[in-house]
Motif scaffolding. Structure first.
Motif, short mmCIF file in Angstrom:
data_model
loop_
_atom_site.label_atom_id
_atom_site.label_comp_id
_atom_site.label_asym_id
_atom_site.label_seq_id
_atom_site.Cartn_x
_atom_site.Cartn_y
_atom_site.Cartn_z
N SER A 148 -4.47 12.78 -1.67
CA SER A 148 -3.62 11.74 -2.24
C SER A 148 -4.46 10.63 -2.86
CB SER A 148 -2.72 11.12 -1.16
OG SER A 148 -1.94 12.10 -0.52
N ILE A 149 -3.79 9.85 -3.69
CA ILE A 149 -4.35 8.62 -4.21
C ILE A 149 -3.72 7.46 -3.46
CG2 ILE A 149 -4.30 7.07 -6.23
CD1 ILE A 149 -6.47 9.19 -6.33
N ALA A 209 0.83 -1.20 0.00
CA ALA A 209 0.00 0.00 0.00
C ALA A 209 0.86 1.25 0.00
CB ALA A 209 -0.91 0.00 1.23
N GLN A 210 0.51 2.20 -0.85
CA GLN A 210 1.26 3.46 -0.91
C GLN A 210 0.32 4.63 -1.10
OE1 GLN A 210 3.70 3.92 -4.55
NE2 GLN A 210 2.89 1.96 -5.23
N MET A 211 0.70 5.74 -0.50
CA MET A 211 -0.04 6.99 -0.59
C MET A 211 0.71 7.91 -1.56
SD MET A 211 -2.83 8.30 1.22
CE MET A 211 -2.77 7.92 2.96
N ILE A 212 0.05 8.29 -2.65
CA ILE A 212 0.72 9.07 -3.68
C ILE A 212 0.06 10.45 -3.77
CG2 ILE A 212 1.35 9.17 -6.13
CD1 ILE A 212 1.02 6.12 -6.19
N PRO A 213 0.82 11.53 -3.53
CA PRO A 213 0.23 12.88 -3.57
C PRO A 213 -0.34 13.20 -4.95
CG PRO A 213 2.44 12.90 -2.60
CD PRO A 213 2.25 11.53 -3.20
N LEU A 214 -1.40 14.01 -4.95
CA LEU A 214 -2.02 14.40 -6.22
C LEU A 214 -1.05 15.16 -7.12
CD1 LEU A 214 -5.69 15.51 -5.51
CD2 LEU A 214 -4.82 13.30 -6.24
N LYS A 264 -1.63 18.35 9.48
CA LYS A 264 -0.80 17.33 10.12
C LYS A 264 -0.73 16.07 9.26
CE LYS A 264 -0.47 14.36 14.21
NZ LYS A 264 -1.05 14.00 15.53
N PHE A 265 -1.86 15.62 8.74
CA PHE A 265 -1.89 14.40 7.95
C PHE A 265 -2.01 14.65 6.45
CE2 PHE A 265 -3.76 12.70 12.04
CZ PHE A 265 -2.61 12.03 12.41
N MET A 266 -2.35 15.88 6.06
CA MET A 266 -2.47 16.23 4.65
C MET A 266 -1.70 17.53 4.41
SD MET A 266 -6.52 15.50 3.98
CE MET A 266 -7.20 13.85 3.94
N PRO A 267 -0.38 17.45 4.27
CA PRO A 267 0.44 18.66 4.11
C PRO A 267 0.01 19.54 2.95
CG PRO A 267 1.82 16.76 4.52
CD PRO A 267 0.45 16.23 4.29
N ILE A 268 -0.47 18.91 1.87
CA ILE A 268 -0.98 19.66 0.72
C ILE A 268 -2.37 19.15 0.40
CG2 ILE A 268 -0.65 20.23 -1.71
CD1 ILE A 268 2.32 19.85 -1.35
N LEU A 269 -3.33 20.05 0.38
CA LEU A 269 -4.72 19.71 0.10
C LEU A 269 -5.18 20.47 -1.14
CD1 LEU A 269 -7.17 18.08 1.17
CD2 LEU A 269 -7.81 20.11 2.49
N LYS A 276 -6.85 23.41 -7.73
CA LYS A 276 -5.94 24.40 -7.15
C LYS A 276 -5.51 23.93 -5.76
CE LYS A 276 -9.66 27.32 -5.23
NZ LYS A 276 -10.28 28.67 -5.27
N VAL A 277 -4.30 24.29 -5.39
CA VAL A 277 -3.81 23.97 -4.06
C VAL A 277 -4.38 24.98 -3.07
CG1 VAL A 277 -1.76 23.78 -2.60
CG2 VAL A 277 -1.68 22.99 -4.97
N LEU A 278 -4.98 24.48 -2.00
CA LEU A 278 -5.48 25.39 -0.97
C LEU A 278 -4.30 26.04 -0.27
CD1 LEU A 278 -8.43 23.52 0.80
CD2 LEU A 278 -8.56 25.47 -0.73
N PRO A 279 -4.30 27.35 -0.10
CA PRO A 279 -3.18 28.02 0.58
C PRO A 279 -3.10 27.58 2.04
CG PRO A 279 -5.01 29.55 0.24
CD PRO A 279 -5.35 28.31 -0.53
#
Length: 430
Positions: free
Chosen positions: A421-422, A280-285, A309-314, A295-298
């Motif tokens: 992430s995917i 299992a792997q978590m791959i950022p969008l 904490k768990f989602m550095p980039i949303l 768009k990346v939320l600021p």
């Protein structure tokens, strides 16, 4: 918190219940794994925690990770109580806590989070608690996800120790009262036995107190002044009366095992489930080709700040947002945030008719971390497209299931998606 800790320590030391001031039945601490007189055995020592206790004796920093759902996430709950107990019990040893808990999630998300949320912190001991949130899942699937957690851990840190902890909810009382663990814990025990991982069912003592007439499982404490009231909502233990029972069971178990100290690596035997989720792997969008509707939320955004904490980039997806994943395997999902402004995601797998997945439910009066998986994928190579159509639906009607009334429609305006992430088990194809 100091008062709560004092109550808990009193419970540990004297066997007294801090809520009603009456003696809690003594639990014998056996020297072996011989079952006690009840049909249920709370403690299974198996291989113990030899590396963990050896490191405690060394005086070096010891890192304890907790991964689980809301019962373990709770402030001033069994997690806080046991971690403080370790610090009180072994005052010379510095302890570091790794809190990897997310309410409402099970081991099917936990296995994907192990790398980024637990293993990156180099744990010496990992407590795993998913028996309530995994309840209702297929036992074979539970074995695969829990085994993935174990194999991921020992592949990276073969000296790290693991302890399975089981909790319960009201809908799991019947099998426990009939002398059996609930189905999710049974599945987890198969993994624990295969890998000789110690486990403790924190709910066994709850059942004993219930059957002795000492405890009310669900109720209002003010209405039962002469009883221990475990929970108000059928699931989450009360801070003053429920969590100390759970914590007491864990610390008793720790004291059974503390004499077994050694430095050894944990071997990885042949897998219990050949298609377990250890890959299992978590791959950022960010690794996928996103169209202009993303768009990346600021960092200053209230939603991204809450989950950083768990989602550095949303990412925020507006209607029309799309991207495609090509991979080899059969497990694919998305790690996301759902809430007032989220809507529907359409999934098209291998050219088949698209499937609508609602990212809004009766609990979406607030934002929370979540996940979903693409169903009915065979083992092989797949091309899966995620799209946000912007389809409207009646959110107010859905919220009525919990008697929630929308007072400010602007808070619920929009049918987009927030994703981080995917998740996949297998190999990404570029």
């Amino acid at each position: 918190m100091k008062y709560l800790l004092a109550l808990f320590l009193a419970l540990v030391q004297t066997g007294c219940d801090p809520t009603v001031g009456k003696n809690v039945p003594e639990v014998d601490v056996p020297d072996t794994n011989v079952p006690d007189s009840s049909a249920l055995q709370a403690y299974h020592i198996r291989g113990g925690l030899p590396n963990f206790f050896s490191k405690i004796k060394s005086g070096k920093e010891v890192r304890i990770a907790y991964i689980g759902g809301s019962i373990t996430e709770a402030n001033n709950g069994w997690r806080d109580l046991t971690f403080k107990w370790f610090r009180e019990k072994y005052p010379v040893t510095p302890f570091y806590e790794i809190n990897a808990t997310i309410g409402g999630t099970g081991s099917d998300l936990g296995v994907f989070r192990m790398d980024n949320d637990v293993l990156v912190h180099e744990p010496d001991l990992v407590f795993v608690e998913f028996a309530v949130n995994d309840f209702g899942r297929d036992q074979g699937e539970i074995r695969k996800t829990m085994e993935g957690i174990v194999r991921k851990t020992w592949k990276k840190y073969p000296s790290a120790d693991i302890c399975f902890t089981y909790t319960l909810a009201e809908n799991m009382l019947e099998p426990m009262q009939n002398g059996q663990y609930q189905s999710s814990a049974i599945a987890m025990e198969a993994v624990a036995e295969h890998y000789q991982i110690p486990s403790v069912h924190m709910g066994v003592e709850v059942i004993r107190l219930l059957e002795a007439g000492r405890l009310i499982f669900t109720g209002n404490p003010e209405e039962h002044p002469d009883k221990i009231v475990f929970t108000r909502d059928k699931t989450h233990p009360l801070t003053a009366s429920g969590h100390p029972i759970y914590a007491n069971e864990v610390t008793r178990f720790m004291q059974m095992m503390e004499g077994n100290t050694a430095q050894k690596t944990h071997p990885l035997p042949a897998a219990l489930e050949k298609d377990n989720w250890e890959l299992a792997q978590m791959i950022p969008l960010s690794q996928f080709k996103l169209n202009e509707k993303w768009k990346v939320l600021p960092a200053s955004n209230s939603i991204s700040k809450r989950f950083v904490k768990f989602m550095p980039i949303l990412y925020q997806a507006d209607p029309g947002a799309t991207f495609t994943v090509k991979f080899k395997g059969k497990i694919l999902g998305a790690y996301d945030v759902i809430g007032p402004k989220t809507g529907i995601v359409e999934i098209t797998a291998d050219g088949r008719k698209s499937t609508e997945i609602y990212r809004f439910d009766q609990w979406c009066d607030n934002y929370r971390k979540n996940r979903f998986f693409v169903k009915d994928l065979s083992d092989g190579t797949h091309e899966v497209t995620f799209q946000v159509p912007g389809t409207t639906f009646d959110k107010a009607e859905i919220l009525k299931k919990r008697n929630i009334t929308i007072t400010n429609p602007a808070d619920y305006a929009g049918y987009g998606w927030f994703a981080s992430s995917i998740m996949l088990v297998g190999e990404l194809i570029n």
